[in-house]
Design a protein around this motif. Structure first.
Motif, PDB file in Angstrom:
ATOM      1  N   GLY A  13     -15.002   6.139 -48.676  1.00  0.00           N
ATOM      2  CA  GLY A  13     -14.385   7.094 -47.778  1.00  0.00           C
ATOM      3  C   GLY A  13     -14.106   6.580 -46.390  1.00  0.00           C
ATOM      4  N   ASP A  14     -15.082   5.922 -45.778  1.00  0.00           N
ATOM      5  CA  ASP A  14     -14.865   5.525 -44.394  1.00  0.00           C
ATOM      6  C   ASP A  14     -13.861   4.389 -44.270  1.00  0.00           C
ATOM      7  N   SER A  15     -13.701   3.579 -45.318  1.00  0.00           N
ATOM      8  CA  SER A  15     -12.628   2.575 -45.290  1.00  0.00           C
ATOM      9  C   SER A  15     -11.269   3.262 -45.259  1.00  0.00           C
ATOM     10  N   ALA A  16     -11.131   4.330 -46.048  1.00  0.00           N
ATOM     11  CA  ALA A  16      -9.881   5.091 -46.039  1.00  0.00           C
ATOM     12  C   ALA A  16      -9.678   5.772 -44.691  1.00  0.00           C
ATOM     13  N   VAL A  17     -10.747   6.345 -44.152  1.00  0.00           N
ATOM     14  CA  VAL A  17     -10.662   7.029 -42.855  1.00  0.00           C
ATOM     15  C   VAL A  17     -10.228   6.041 -41.774  1.00  0.00           C
ATOM     16  N   GLU A  18     -10.824   4.872 -41.738  1.00  0.00           N
ATOM     17  CA  GLU A  18     -10.471   3.871 -40.731  1.00  0.00           C
ATOM     18  C   GLU A  18      -8.999   3.485 -40.843  1.00  0.00           C
ATOM     19  N   ASP A 208     -10.118  -2.622 -50.058  1.00  0.00           N
ATOM     20  CA  ASP A 208      -8.823  -2.490 -50.731  1.00  0.00           C
ATOM     21  C   ASP A 208      -8.676  -1.102 -51.338  1.00  0.00           C
ATOM     22  N   ALA A 209      -9.736  -0.602 -51.956  1.00  0.00           N
ATOM     23  CA  ALA A 209      -9.689   0.736 -52.552  1.00  0.00           C
ATOM     24  C   ALA A 209      -9.389   1.786 -51.490  1.00  0.00           C
ATOM     25  N   GLY A 210     -10.114   1.736 -50.373  1.00  0.00           N
ATOM     26  CA  GLY A 210      -9.923   2.723 -49.317  1.00  0.00           C
ATOM     27  C   GLY A 210      -8.538   2.654 -48.701  1.00  0.00           C
ATOM     28  N   GLU A 211      -8.075   1.446 -48.416  1.00  0.00           N
ATOM     29  CA  GLU A 211      -6.786   1.297 -47.768  1.00  0.00           C
ATOM     30  C   GLU A 211      -5.633   1.711 -48.678  1.00  0.00           C
ATOM     31  N   LEU A 212      -5.706   1.334 -49.954  1.00  0.00           N
ATOM     32  CA  LEU A 212      -4.607   1.635 -50.861  1.00  0.00           C
ATOM     33  C   LEU A 212      -4.512   3.122 -51.162  1.00  0.00           C
ATOM     34  N   MET A 213      -5.652   3.802 -51.247  1.00  0.00           N
ATOM     35  CA  MET A 213      -5.592   5.244 -51.441  1.00  0.00           C
ATOM     36  C   MET A 213      -5.169   5.957 -50.164  1.00  0.00           C
ATOM     37  N   GLY A 214      -5.548   5.414 -49.020  1.00  0.00           N
ATOM     38  CA  GLY A 214      -5.033   5.958 -47.772  1.00  0.00           C
ATOM     39  C   GLY A 214      -3.526   5.799 -47.673  1.00  0.00           C
ATOM     40  N   LEU A 215      -3.040   4.659 -48.121  1.00  0.00           N
ATOM     41  CA  LEU A 215      -1.602   4.402 -48.142  1.00  0.00           C
ATOM     42  C   LEU A 215      -0.862   5.438 -48.979  1.00  0.00           C
ATOM     43  N   TRP A 286       1.815  -2.767 -54.270  1.00  0.00           N
ATOM     44  CA  TRP A 286       0.788  -3.046 -53.266  1.00  0.00           C
ATOM     45  C   TRP A 286       0.204  -4.436 -53.515  1.00  0.00           C
ATOM     46  N   LEU A 287      -0.488  -4.952 -52.530  1.00  0.00           N
ATOM     47  CA  LEU A 287      -1.222  -6.204 -52.656  1.00  0.00           C
ATOM     48  C   LEU A 287      -2.659  -5.972 -52.212  1.00  0.00           C
ATOM     49  N   THR A 288      -3.605  -6.564 -52.930  1.00  0.00           N
ATOM     50  CA  THR A 288      -4.995  -6.513 -52.484  1.00  0.00           C
ATOM     51  C   THR A 288      -5.198  -7.615 -51.435  1.00  0.00           C
ATOM     52  N   ARG A 289      -6.121  -7.360 -50.504  1.00  0.00           N
ATOM     53  CA  ARG A 289      -6.313  -8.286 -49.373  1.00  0.00           C
ATOM     54  C   ARG A 289      -7.665  -8.980 -49.387  1.00  0.00           C
ATOM     55  N   PHE A 290      -8.622  -8.446 -50.167  1.00  0.00           N
ATOM     56  CA  PHE A 290      -9.989  -8.943 -50.081  1.00  0.00           C
ATOM     57  C   PHE A 290     -10.457  -9.452 -51.449  1.00  0.00           C
ATOM     58  N   PRO A 291     -10.360 -10.755 -51.706  1.00  0.00           N
ATOM     59  CA  PRO A 291     -10.777 -11.297 -52.996  1.00  0.00           C
ATOM     60  C   PRO A 291     -12.302 -11.319 -53.149  1.00  0.00           C
TER      61      PRO A 291
END
Length: 328
Positions: A13-18, A208-215, A286-291
């Protein structure tokens, strides 16, 4: 935009919030802080509401007041759900139905976090159209909740791979995820015991999960490598497929630790899930950023610097916390 994030104080959640705050959105976080932690993020565009998603009068109002809903709040994981089946159904299914109905009635977009566990055990390469075969209450409730979300005209359902890595400094830390716990154990000099090891997991960094769902909450245009899918529906989110054995070997290699720490046993493990997922839509939308190597090094650093007082504290483990604290 105004976005409601249920479970916004959690690991994803907080990754998406950020991400949403950095994009300039106003975010309302609804969270019951069930794991006993605090939530200290402060931002002028952030509103925190301490509450439970089963309180339908509350969720109805919050859905009405926002443009989109990112629904993350849930009881997560096989063990945590098995510890309290009645509460699991109430939270994962019934509350999701209420939120989906509100999104439908108020014409709001709904983004929902599901799981690749809905596929169960499958030796074939899986995509969004593959048959589902949930093997646990957790997977079963998520699959049923998906059906509710599909009634919302503007909806995205993301079936997440197995998460790893660190979220934000405000988020709860999870030590019960396979890549995280194997890295902790390796850095503490413990044996990495792998049962069989041929089981595949699709891995995904939590950020990646938080950012992509925020997107996916956005209605504004993005460039070709950073935009929501061009059609509402169900999508798998994963960075790579990896066997448990290969994961353990990678951890030892990245952390520069001897392979003698690895112990492979043919004793069958109770978790029979096995699935490899297609990446045909990753890169298209989309592209993932964190391997994986990033997540391993994150965990290695915080262990070596002594930043975790006790890796085995129940607050970092969903199933144990549910059994030992919430059910006490």
């Amino acid at each position: 935009m105004k976005v409601l994030v249920t479970g916004g104080a959690g690991y994803i959640g907080d990754s998406a919030v950020e991400y949403l705050l950095n994009r300039g959105d106003h975010v309302t976080v609804l969270d019951n802080l069930m794991y006993g932690h605090s939530y200290m993020r402060h931002h002028n565009n952030l509103t925190f509401v301490r509450g439970d998603i089963t309180e339908q009068h509350l969720t109805n109002k919050l859905v009405y007041d926002n443009d989109a809903v990112l629904h993350l709040a849930a009881i997560v994981g096989d063990g945590a759900c098995a510890a309290n089946p009645e509460r699991t159904i109430e939270v994962n299914q019934d509350a999701t139905l209420g939120i989906a109905n509100a999104c439908f009635n108020y014409k709001k977009r709904m983004v929902f976090a599901s799981t690749c566990s809905v596929y169960g055990a499958n030796n074939n390469l899986i995509d969004e159209d593959s048959p589902t075969n949930p093997l646990s209450l957790y997977a079963g409730t998520k699959l049923k909740a998906e059906a509710y979300v599909r009634q919302v005209p503007e909806h995205y359902i993301f079936r997440l791979g197995t998460l790893f890595g660190l979220s934000t400094e405000h988020a709860r830390l999870r030590c019960d995820l396979v890549a995280n716990i194997l890295t902790y154990k390796a850095c503490l000099g413990e044996k990495l015991t792998v049962f069989g090891g041929d089981q595949y997991r699709p891995l995904l960094h939590v950020r990646d999960a938080g950012e992509l769902m925020g997107l996916a909450c956005s209605t504004v245009p993005f460039d070709a490598t950073s935009r929501p899918p061009n059609a509402y529906g169900t999508y798998i989110l994963s960075d790579r497929n990896c066997t448990i054995l290969k994961l353990a070997e990678t951890i030892l290699s990245v952390c520069d630790l001897p392979r003698t720490q690895l112990e492979v046993t043919e004793i069958a493990f109770e978790d029979q899930r096995n699935y490899k997922v297609s990446d045909k839509r990753r890169g298209k939308f989309w592209l993932t950023r964190f391997p994986l190597i990033v997540g391993i090094r994150e965990i290695q650093k915080i262990v070596e610097e002594g930043r975790i007082a006790n890796v085995w504290d129940v607050q970092h483990h969903n199933a144990r916390y549910t059994k030992e604290v919430l059910n006490d």
